[in-house]
Design a protein around this motif. Structure first.
Motif, PDB file in Angstrom:
ATOM      1  N   ARG A 146       0.826  -1.300   0.012  1.00 35.69           N
ATOM      2  CA  ARG A 146      -0.039  -0.173  -0.040  1.00 35.69           C
ATOM      3  C   ARG A 146       0.711   1.177   0.049  1.00 35.69           C
ATOM      4  O   ARG A 146       0.549   2.169  -0.800  1.00 35.69           O
ATOM      5  CB  ARG A 146      -0.996  -0.001   1.361  1.00 35.69           C
ATOM      6  CG  ARG A 146      -1.947  -0.945   1.074  1.00 35.69           C
ATOM      7  CD  ARG A 146      -2.999  -0.816   2.176  1.00 35.69           C
ATOM      8  NE  ARG A 146      -2.650  -0.442   3.631  1.00 35.69           N
ATOM      9  CZ  ARG A 146      -2.528  -1.442   4.529  1.00 35.69           C
ATOM     10  NH1 ARG A 146      -2.609  -2.713   3.992  1.00 35.69           N
ATOM     11  NH2 ARG A 146      -2.097  -0.865   5.677  1.00 35.69           N
ATOM     12  N   ARG A 147       1.847   1.092   0.557  1.00 37.49           N
ATOM     13  CA  ARG A 147       2.824   2.223   0.892  1.00 37.49           C
ATOM     14  C   ARG A 147       3.530   2.546  -0.574  1.00 37.49           C
ATOM     15  O   ARG A 147       3.609   3.738  -1.013  1.00 37.49           O
ATOM     16  CB  ARG A 147       3.958   2.073   1.660  1.00 37.49           C
ATOM     17  CG  ARG A 147       5.003   3.193   1.948  1.00 37.49           C
ATOM     18  CD  ARG A 147       6.170   2.944   2.779  1.00 37.49           C
ATOM     19  NE  ARG A 147       7.021   1.941   2.003  1.00 37.49           N
ATOM     20  CZ  ARG A 147       7.998   1.373   2.336  1.00 37.49           C
ATOM     21  NH1 ARG A 147       8.519   1.438   3.520  1.00 37.49           N
ATOM     22  NH2 ARG A 147       8.582   0.353   1.638  1.00 37.49           N
TER      23      ARG A 147
ATOM     24  N   SER B 298       0.707   4.098  -2.736  1.00 35.09           N
ATOM     25  CA  SER B 298       0.594   5.432  -2.494  1.00 35.09           C
ATOM     26  C   SER B 298       1.479   6.361  -2.777  1.00 35.09           C
ATOM     27  O   SER B 298       1.186   7.563  -3.107  1.00 35.09           O
ATOM     28  CB  SER B 298       0.204   5.646  -0.856  1.00 35.09           C
ATOM     29  OG  SER B 298      -0.961   4.693  -0.459  1.00 35.09           O
ATOM     30  N   SER B 299       2.656   5.967  -2.764  1.00 39.97           N
ATOM     31  CA  SER B 299       3.969   6.787  -3.183  1.00 39.97           C
ATOM     32  C   SER B 299       3.826   7.176  -4.762  1.00 39.97           C
ATOM     33  O   SER B 299       4.109   8.319  -4.949  1.00 39.97           O
ATOM     34  CB  SER B 299       5.228   6.224  -2.764  1.00 39.97           C
ATOM     35  OG  SER B 299       5.190   5.930  -1.249  1.00 39.97           O
TER      36      SER B 299
ATOM     37  N   GLU C 111      -5.628  15.773  -3.055  1.00 36.41           N
ATOM     38  CA  GLU C 111      -5.414  14.298  -3.009  1.00 36.41           C
ATOM     39  C   GLU C 111      -3.794  13.956  -2.710  1.00 36.41           C
ATOM     40  O   GLU C 111      -3.663  12.847  -2.063  1.00 36.41           O
ATOM     41  CB  GLU C 111      -5.751  13.857  -4.438  1.00 36.41           C
ATOM     42  CG  GLU C 111      -5.615  12.127  -4.697  1.00 36.41           C
ATOM     43  CD  GLU C 111      -6.453  11.375  -3.709  1.00 36.41           C
ATOM     44  OE1 GLU C 111      -6.097  10.175  -3.942  1.00 36.41           O
ATOM     45  OE2 GLU C 111      -7.107  11.995  -3.224  1.00 36.41           O
TER      46      GLU C 111
ATOM     47  N   LEU D 228      -2.621  11.499   0.351  1.00 36.38           N
ATOM     48  CA  LEU D 228      -1.789  10.514   0.172  1.00 36.38           C
ATOM     49  C   LEU D 228      -0.307  10.461   1.004  1.00 36.38           C
ATOM     50  O   LEU D 228       0.193   9.544   1.490  1.00 36.38           O
ATOM     51  CB  LEU D 228      -1.192  10.213  -1.414  1.00 36.38           C
ATOM     52  CG  LEU D 228      -2.584   9.942  -2.207  1.00 36.38           C
ATOM     53  CD1 LEU D 228      -1.865   9.999  -3.676  1.00 36.38           C
ATOM     54  CD2 LEU D 228      -2.838   8.407  -2.104  1.00 36.38           C
TER      55      LEU D 228
ATOM     56  N   GLU E 172      -1.366   9.592   4.084  1.00 37.03           N
ATOM     57  CA  GLU E 172      -1.493   8.140   4.256  1.00 37.03           C
ATOM     58  C   GLU E 172      -0.021   7.389   4.351  1.00 37.03           C
ATOM     59  O   GLU E 172       0.212   6.325   4.974  1.00 37.03           O
ATOM     60  CB  GLU E 172      -2.229   7.706   3.130  1.00 37.03           C
ATOM     61  CG  GLU E 172      -2.362   6.232   2.999  1.00 37.03           C
ATOM     62  CD  GLU E 172      -3.363   5.742   1.951  1.00 37.03           C
ATOM     63  OE1 GLU E 172      -2.865   5.161   0.928  1.00 37.03           O
ATOM     64  OE2 GLU E 172      -4.445   6.038   2.012  1.00 37.03           O
ATOM     65  N   VAL E 173       0.839   7.871   3.527  1.00 31.23           N
ATOM     66  CA  VAL E 173       2.129   7.150   3.510  1.00 31.23           C
ATOM     67  C   VAL E 173       2.881   7.505   4.736  1.00 31.23           C
ATOM     68  O   VAL E 173       3.690   6.602   5.234  1.00 31.23           O
ATOM     69  CB  VAL E 173       3.085   7.965   2.282  1.00 31.23           C
ATOM     70  CG1 VAL E 173       4.661   7.663   2.432  1.00 31.23           C
ATOM     71  CG2 VAL E 173       2.487   7.488   0.944  1.00 31.23           C
TER      72      VAL E 173
END
Length: 427
Positions: free
Chosen positions: A50-51, A54-55, A69, A73, A76-77
């Protein structure tokens, strides 16, 4: 050390093997620890995926000038990074817990090892030689040595404490002759390479041969956190640690004549007389590194090498196979050789020859490559005394004594000792 996959594949068989070693069932506990570790690994892999996704999405959001956005993100990262760090720590802890649990369990006995709780279940395989007959009461070695004025337990106690002995004169030379004879025999006739190893080792070396962590109290530790070797098995076996050997290099056979040091923590009150159980003693050690296909035959060969010492010395002995409850922690099967001691009127251990399978190799990371394109496999290790020098001296003194307290030197030792008899003091 065990492969957790083997435990998962046959948990009932593993628990049955532990039962034979008088240990509680452990398979489910090990599987539970592995399940916990696997769950963390799975969670960690998912978070890393996921990381990474997202990156990459951050770059696309910025390219599209979607700042909101991109900001979401980035947050989130950052959260995923923190979670990943926690799970990496948790995975290390879970792996360490599993490894510690695996390391605490003894090796699995071979099917032909007699089952029993202690030495009462040991099985005699053969007797060789006939104990000598005396027309007088044979004396213990300490009686002989003290009467000769060449063995002093009292003075050793003043200097170092209990379980030490001072030898002087011809007895000291005879002990040295025994050790030199053994090394010459094993290197000259049995194909072993002599090694002069360190007498101090680190934790990892003792862990590799399974003296740590379970038997720390049986060892002597130095002020700089090294350990005095309890046997040359430790440095000799660790010669192959973290190695991948070529098949052509096996079997690897090495020997060393070294002082050995043991605290004898679990032997209070046992064998306190004479030289039978000492804190410091000399031993000729044999170590073989082999393939799985040849290790059973190697144990028989190695036992024969130790027996050859006693045959050359003309000493009566017997060979026994130890029961599941009497053999060492790291062994799959152990043969003990016991020499006849007239003073005690019984057989006493002078050599143990143990087959460890891949138990030590897994702890040391010692492998070999069966073929050019074959994946590495763990070697099998074996160790044995070839033999204990102090006990050999005891046996020679008691078996070759005469009525007036003199000691005849076995013929094979005369070239090493330089004399053929130790005469009592007639004065």
């Amino acid at each position: 050390m065990f492969d957790i996959r083997a435990v998962r594949d046959a948990p009932e068989a593993f628990d049955e093997a532990m039962r034979k070693r008088s240990f509680d069932p452990a398979a489910q506990r090990l599987i539970d620890l592995d399940d916990a570790r696997r769950a963390i690994v799975t969670r960690l892999q998912e978070a890393q995926t996921r990381r990474n996704a997202s990156s990459k999405a951050i770059g696309r959001a910025k390219a599209a000038k979607n700042e909101a956005e991109a900001a979401r993100l980035i947050e989130e990262v950052a959260t995923l990074k923190a979670d990943i760090q926690k799970d990496e720590d948790a995975e290390r802890e879970a792996s360490a817990a599993l490894e510690a649990a695996l390391a605490s369990l003894p090796n699995i006995p071979l099917d032909d090892v007699p089952e029993g709780e202690d030495e009462a279940a040991n099985v005699e395989l053969r007797r060789v030689g006939k104990p000598p007959a005396f027309g007088f009461r044979p004396r213990w070695h300490d009686e002989l040595g003290e009467a000769l004025g060449m063995m002093d337990v009292e003075k050793a106690g003043q200097i170092a404490g209990a379980r030490f002995t001072i030898l002087t004169g011809k007895l000291a030379r005879l002990e040295r002759a025994l050790g030199q004879f053994m090394v010459d025999l094993h290197t000259g006739e049995h194909g072993y390479t002599e090694v002069s190893p360190p007498l101090l080792v680190r934790d990892a070396a003792l862990f590799g041969t399974a003296q740590l962590p379970k038997f720390a109290e049986d060892q002597f530790r130095t002020t700089d956190d090294r350990w005095l070797i309890p046997t040359a098995e430790v440095p000799l076996t660790n010669l192959v640690r973290e190695s991948i050997l070529e098949a052509e290099a096996l079997p690897m056979r090495v020997t060393a004549l070294t002082p050995c040091f043991r605290s004898e923590a679990g032997s209070a009150g046992r064998d306190t007389r004479g030289m039978l159980r000492q804190h410091q003693f000399t031993k000729c050690e044999l170590v073989s590194i082999t393939t799985p296909e040849t290790s059973l035959d190697e144990q028989e060969r190695m036992t024969g090498c130790a027996e050859a010492v006693l045959k050359a010395l003309g000493l009566a002995y017997r060979v026994i196979v130890l029961s599941t409850g009497d053999m060492g922690f790291g062994a799959r099967r152990t043969y003990d050789i016991e020499v006849w001691l007239p003073g005690q009127g019984t057989y006493r251990e002078i050599s143990s020859v143990s087959l460890c399978g891949d138990f030590q190799a897994r702890r040391m990371g010692a492998r070999y490559r069966p073929g050019p394109d074959a994946p590495p496999q763990y070697v099998h290790t074996l160790n044995g005394s070839g033999v204990a020098v102090g006990r050999a001296l005891v046996a020679v003194m008691e078996n070759y004594q005469d009525e007036d307290g003199g000691i005849r030197v076995p013929d094979v030792l005369v070239p090493y000792a330089g004399f053929d008899r130790i005469e009592p003091d007639k004065g």
